[in-house]
Write a protein that holds these residues in place. Structure first.
Motif, PDB file in Angstrom:
ATOM      1  N   UNK A  33       4.459  -9.158  -4.646  1.00 41.13           N
ATOM      2  CA  UNK A  33       4.461  -8.263  -3.491  1.00 41.13           C
ATOM      3  C   UNK A  33       3.501  -7.103  -3.742  1.00 41.13           C
ATOM      4  N   UNK A  34       2.837  -6.663  -2.689  1.00 46.47           N
ATOM      5  CA  UNK A  34       1.901  -5.550  -2.767  1.00 46.47           C
ATOM      6  C   UNK A  34       2.174  -4.593  -1.604  1.00 46.47           C
ATOM      7  N   UNK A  35       1.586  -3.406  -1.694  1.00 41.44           N
ATOM      8  CA  UNK A  35       1.708  -2.420  -0.622  1.00 41.44           C
ATOM      9  C   UNK A  35       0.350  -1.774  -0.399  1.00 41.44           C
ATOM     10  N   UNK A  36       0.096  -1.324   0.814  1.00 43.20           N
ATOM     11  CA  UNK A  36      -1.177  -0.690   1.116  1.00 43.20           C
ATOM     12  C   UNK A  36      -1.063   0.823   1.025  1.00 43.20           C
ATOM     13  N   UNK A  59       4.277   6.917  -4.636  1.00 38.44           N
ATOM     14  CA  UNK A  59       4.755   5.852  -3.754  1.00 38.44           C
ATOM     15  C   UNK A  59       6.081   5.251  -4.242  1.00 38.44           C
ATOM     16  N   UNK A  60       6.181   5.035  -5.537  1.00 37.07           N
ATOM     17  CA  UNK A  60       7.422   4.558  -6.166  1.00 37.07           C
ATOM     18  C   UNK A  60       7.982   3.282  -5.522  1.00 37.07           C
ATOM     19  N   UNK A  61       7.112   2.353  -5.197  1.00 32.81           N
ATOM     20  CA  UNK A  61       7.566   1.091  -4.627  1.00 32.81           C
ATOM     21  C   UNK A  61       7.558   0.017  -5.704  1.00 32.81           C
ATOM     22  N   UNK A  62       8.478  -0.916  -5.585  1.00 34.28           N
ATOM     23  CA  UNK A  62       8.589  -1.985  -6.574  1.00 34.28           C
ATOM     24  C   UNK A  62       7.620  -3.116  -6.221  1.00 34.28           C
ATOM     25  N   UNK A  63       6.334  -2.843  -6.461  1.00 37.99           N
ATOM     26  CA  UNK A  63       5.296  -3.812  -6.143  1.00 37.99           C
ATOM     27  C   UNK A  63       4.392  -4.014  -7.350  1.00 37.99           C
ATOM     28  N   UNK A  64       3.695  -5.130  -7.341  1.00 38.64           N
ATOM     29  CA  UNK A  64       2.744  -5.430  -8.414  1.00 38.64           C
ATOM     30  C   UNK A  64       1.508  -4.547  -8.330  1.00 38.64           C
ATOM     31  N   UNK A  65       1.038  -4.303  -7.101  1.00 36.93           N
ATOM     32  CA  UNK A  65      -0.227  -3.594  -6.935  1.00 36.93           C
ATOM     33  C   UNK A  65      -0.258  -2.870  -5.588  1.00 36.93           C
ATOM     34  N   UNK A  66      -0.997  -1.760  -5.575  1.00 35.93           N
ATOM     35  CA  UNK A  66      -1.277  -1.055  -4.324  1.00 35.93           C
ATOM     36  C   UNK A  66      -2.690  -1.421  -3.883  1.00 35.93           C
ATOM     37  N   UNK A  67      -2.827  -1.800  -2.630  1.00 33.10           N
ATOM     38  CA  UNK A  67      -4.117  -2.179  -2.063  1.00 33.10           C
ATOM     39  C   UNK A  67      -4.688  -1.009  -1.285  1.00 33.10           C
ATOM     40  N   UNK A  68      -5.903  -0.621  -1.612  1.00 28.89           N
ATOM     41  CA  UNK A  68      -6.540   0.499  -0.935  1.00 28.89           C
ATOM     42  C   UNK A  68      -7.123   0.049   0.399  1.00 28.89           C
ATOM     43  N   UNK A  69      -6.842   0.809   1.442  1.00 26.19           N
ATOM     44  CA  UNK A  69      -7.393   0.500   2.751  1.00 26.19           C
ATOM     45  C   UNK A  69      -8.250   1.669   3.233  1.00 26.19           C
ATOM     46  N   UNK A  98      -6.107 -14.901 -11.948  1.00 27.40           N
ATOM     47  CA  UNK A  98      -5.848 -15.039 -10.511  1.00 27.40           C
ATOM     48  C   UNK A  98      -4.339 -14.991 -10.299  1.00 27.40           C
ATOM     49  N   UNK A  99      -3.897 -13.988  -9.546  1.00 28.90           N
ATOM     50  CA  UNK A  99      -2.465 -13.787  -9.327  1.00 28.90           C
ATOM     51  C   UNK A  99      -2.178 -13.865  -7.824  1.00 28.90           C
ATOM     52  N   UNK A 100      -1.445 -14.879  -7.374  1.00 30.12           N
ATOM     53  CA  UNK A 100      -1.180 -15.044  -5.936  1.00 30.12           C
ATOM     54  C   UNK A 100      -0.380 -13.884  -5.351  1.00 30.12           C
ATOM     55  N   UNK A 101      -0.653 -13.573  -4.098  1.00 35.67           N
ATOM     56  CA  UNK A 101       0.076 -12.543  -3.351  1.00 35.67           C
ATOM     57  C   UNK A 101       0.884 -13.226  -2.254  1.00 35.67           C
ATOM     58  N   UNK A 102       2.175 -12.928  -2.193  1.00 31.90           N
ATOM     59  CA  UNK A 102       3.005 -13.523  -1.142  1.00 31.90           C
ATOM     60  C   UNK A 102       3.406 -12.534  -0.060  1.00 31.90           C
ATOM     61  N   UNK A 103       3.215 -11.228  -0.359  1.00 30.09           N
ATOM     62  CA  UNK A 103       3.616 -10.237   0.642  1.00 30.09           C
ATOM     63  C   UNK A 103       2.746  -8.994   0.539  1.00 30.09           C
ATOM     64  N   UNK A 104       2.325  -8.474   1.684  1.00 30.02           N
ATOM     65  CA  UNK A 104       1.599  -7.208   1.778  1.00 30.02           C
ATOM     66  C   UNK A 104       2.355  -6.331   2.765  1.00 30.02           C
ATOM     67  N   UNK A 105       2.901  -5.243   2.259  1.00 25.85           N
ATOM     68  CA  UNK A 105       3.780  -4.410   3.085  1.00 25.85           C
ATOM     69  C   UNK A 105       4.878  -5.299   3.675  1.00 25.85           C
TER      70      UNK A 105
END
Length: 284
Positions: A129-132, A158-168, A242-249
């Motif tokens: 899971x990732x977040x923007x 941000x303190x979210x339980x995600x693998x990575x934050x994606x910059x937009x 290469x690490x698959x992403x299953x969720x963005x936000x």
């Protein structure tokens, strides 16, 4: 123990000063004691082997040039110092960070080494899971250490339980991760930003794999407004491969499973990686 060293230019090589003789420091801990400058991070395979070693050295010199500083690394001597540090590292594989001082003593290099800990295997099977976050690099082509502090500040706030934050971007385009490149697959084509991002060394290897595997590549970012049409997505970095992403936000990517093109590229990555490694013990 040589987990954190300062390498001072000396004659035809470097004079190493051990900055952590009594305790091993993580790369993050070492970075807090490192002056602002250019940096690169990479992992080793089988102790002494590295993907795209020359590109890592090139990037440090190019980053210095982008800030108006001219620095040439003594690459053979630097490789020798890295090997000496690796000899004292008990882990069979390591994560290495090189930081070039551009603010205090121009040309000094800080070398930190920590054991490499791969991501759990289940993340490669299920995706992450990732977040923007609204953010972009000031100087996208330069890999400057001050960005590490900015990235850490985002993670703390941000303190979210995600693998990575994606910059937009302000235009709501997904540029890259705080420590990774980002890719999306729409209608069988691979999309990844080219402008406004730091082109990771692993990214080039993946784009070459895509070309060899007849996967069409579009060098443009996708918009968050396209996420409902994205079939697959993944991250890349030296430590993630290469690490698959299953969720963005709140958006689930595709059907939430690792897609066929991502799986194809992961398989190719594993098959080809060791054919493309450089031996640190042999001067570039």
């Amino acid at each position: 123990m040589k987990s954190f060293l300062k390498l001072e230019p000396f004659a035809n090589g470097y004079q190493a000063v051990n900055l952590s003789p009594n305790a091993a420091l993580s790369n993050a801990e070492a970075q807090l004691r490192t002056p602002d400058g250019a940096y690169t991070t990479f992992r080793t395979y089988d102790k002494y082997f590295v993907l795209n070693l020359r590109q890592h050295f090139d990037r440090i010199e190019e980053t210095a040039a982008l800030t108006g500083k001219s620095v040439r690394l003594n690459r053979a001597a630097l490789q020798s110092e890295i090997c000496a540090a690796l000899e004292e590292t008990p882990s069979p594989e390591a994560r290495i960070r090189l930081s070039l001082d551009l603010s205090v003593n121009l040309g000094e290099i800080y070398l930190s080494v920590e054991p490499f800990a791969p991501r759990p295997a289940n993340l490669y099977q299920s995706g992450v899971e990732t977040a923007t976050v609204r953010m972009s690099r000031t100087n996208p082509r330069a890999k400057l250490s001050r960005f590490l502090g900015q990235a850490d500040a985002v993670r703390r706030s941000e303190k979210k339980n995600v693998e990575e934050y994606l910059m937009i971007s302000d235009d709501r385009e997904i540029l890259e991760g705080l420590s990774s490149n980002f890719y999306a697959i729409l209608r069988g084509e691979l999309f990844t930003a080219d402008e406004g991002v730091l082109a990771g060394t692993t990214r080039k290897f993946i784009l070459d794999l895509a070309a060899a595997g007849n996967v069409p590549v579009r060098l443009r970012p996708i918009s968050v407004f396209e996420l409902n049409r994205v079939d697959e997505a993944f991250l890349s970095s030296t430590s993630r491969s290469i690490l698959p992403v299953r969720k963005i936000d709140r958006w689930t990517i595709g059907n939430g499973a690792v897609g066929p093109i991502t799986a194809k590229l992961m398989k190719a990555f594993d098959a080809e990686i060791r054919k493309n490694l450089s031996d640190l013990r042999i001067a570039e």
